[in-house]
Design an enzyme around this catalytic site. Structure first.
Site, PDB file in Angstrom:
ATOM      1  N   CYS A   1       0.869  -1.187   0.000  1.00 52.74           N
ATOM      2  CA  CYS A   1       0.000   0.000   0.000  1.00 52.74           C
ATOM      3  C   CYS A   1       0.901   1.231   0.000  1.00 52.74           C
ATOM      4  O   CYS A   1       2.061   1.152  -0.394  1.00 52.74           O
ATOM      5  CB  CYS A   1      -0.989  -0.028   1.160  1.00 52.74           C
ATOM      6  SG  CYS A   1      -0.249   0.054   2.799  1.00 52.74           S
TER       7      CYS A   1
ATOM      8  N   ASP B   1      -8.049   3.876   0.702  1.00 51.20           N
ATOM      9  CA  ASP B   1      -7.159   4.361   1.769  1.00 51.20           C
ATOM     10  C   ASP B   1      -7.997   4.912   2.929  1.00 51.20           C
ATOM     11  O   ASP B   1      -8.760   5.852   2.745  1.00 51.20           O
ATOM     12  CB  ASP B   1      -6.285   5.474   1.160  1.00 51.20           C
ATOM     13  CG  ASP B   1      -5.232   5.947   2.119  1.00 51.20           C
ATOM     14  OD1 ASP B   1      -5.313   5.612   3.304  1.00 51.20           O
ATOM     15  OD2 ASP B   1      -4.321   6.658   1.657  1.00 51.20           O
TER      16      ASP B   1
ATOM     17  N   ARG C   1      -3.540  -0.458   5.371  1.00 51.18           N
ATOM     18  CA  ARG C   1      -4.099  -1.548   4.564  1.00 51.18           C
ATOM     19  C   ARG C   1      -3.201  -2.766   4.446  1.00 51.18           C
ATOM     20  O   ARG C   1      -3.649  -3.905   4.687  1.00 51.18           O
ATOM     21  CB  ARG C   1      -4.446  -1.024   3.160  1.00 51.18           C
ATOM     22  CG  ARG C   1      -5.605  -0.059   3.165  1.00 51.18           C
ATOM     23  CD  ARG C   1      -5.691   0.699   1.869  1.00 51.18           C
ATOM     24  NE  ARG C   1      -4.544   1.599   1.694  1.00 51.18           N
ATOM     25  CZ  ARG C   1      -4.295   2.297   0.598  1.00 51.18           C
ATOM     26  NH1 ARG C   1      -5.102   2.179  -0.432  1.00 51.18           N
ATOM     27  NH2 ARG C   1      -3.249   3.092   0.548  1.00 51.18           N
TER      28      ARG C   1
END
Ligand code: 4NP
Length: 158
Positions: free
Chosen positions: A7, A123, A13
């Site tokens: 990420c 996100d 994440r």
């Protein structure tokens, strides 16, 4: 088989995906066959533990992220891993841009294996609590789809 989850910051994440994938691989009896790691394309949070909100949300579902520490993507990763899987298209573009021409790894989106139309894990960093729950829902489904793919690959090569 080695899987790298990617990420932007490696604090929300991809560590969530690393913790959940490891947990589900153990349940599937594949923990000794598949190595999992995560990293960020950005370097702002190197050495840091996952975001508190990500850790708390994961812990409520029984996933422990507390031992993970952020690191940044490096060129060597393209040779060390069989799968480099991005959480969203922006990070996939970074992977494609960094990928050395002789790299043999599968590069794609983590949710490619989840059977969803939406293939991105959004996100959650600048949003509220709900964003972290959404990450968990998507990552749990993505991890299960990816395990099916890995099982097929392992059966084909053994
Ligand atoms: P992640 O979330 O990519 O899921 O770890 C983010 C973490 C930090 C930042 C952006 C996204 N940041 O801008 O610092």
């Amino acid at each position: 088989m080695r899987v790298l989850l990617v990420c932007l910051g490696n604090i929300c994440r991809s560590p969530t995906a690393e913790g959940i994938l490891r947990h589900k691989l153990e349940q599937a009896g594949l923990a000794t066959r598949v190595e999992v790691d995560s990293c960020g394309t950005g370097g702002w949070h190197i050495g840091k533990a996952p975001d508190r909100r990500a850790m708390a949300a994961a812990a409520r579902r029984g996933f422990d992220l507390s031992g993970l520490r952020a690191r940044q993507l490096e060129v060597d990763d393209f040779y060390r891993f069989d799968y480099l899987l991005a959480m969203d298209r922006d990070n996939l573009l970074v992977l494609e841009a960094w990928c050395p021409p002789d790299c043999r790894a599968h590069i794609g989106l983590f949710l490619d294996f989840a059977g969803y139309e939406n293939k991105e894990v959004p996100d959650p960093y600048f949003g509220g609590k709900q964003g972290f729950e959404k990450v968990l829902d998507l990552v749990e489904a993505g991890a299960e789809g990816l395990i099916d793919e890995l099982r097929r690959r392992l059966e084909a090569t053994s």
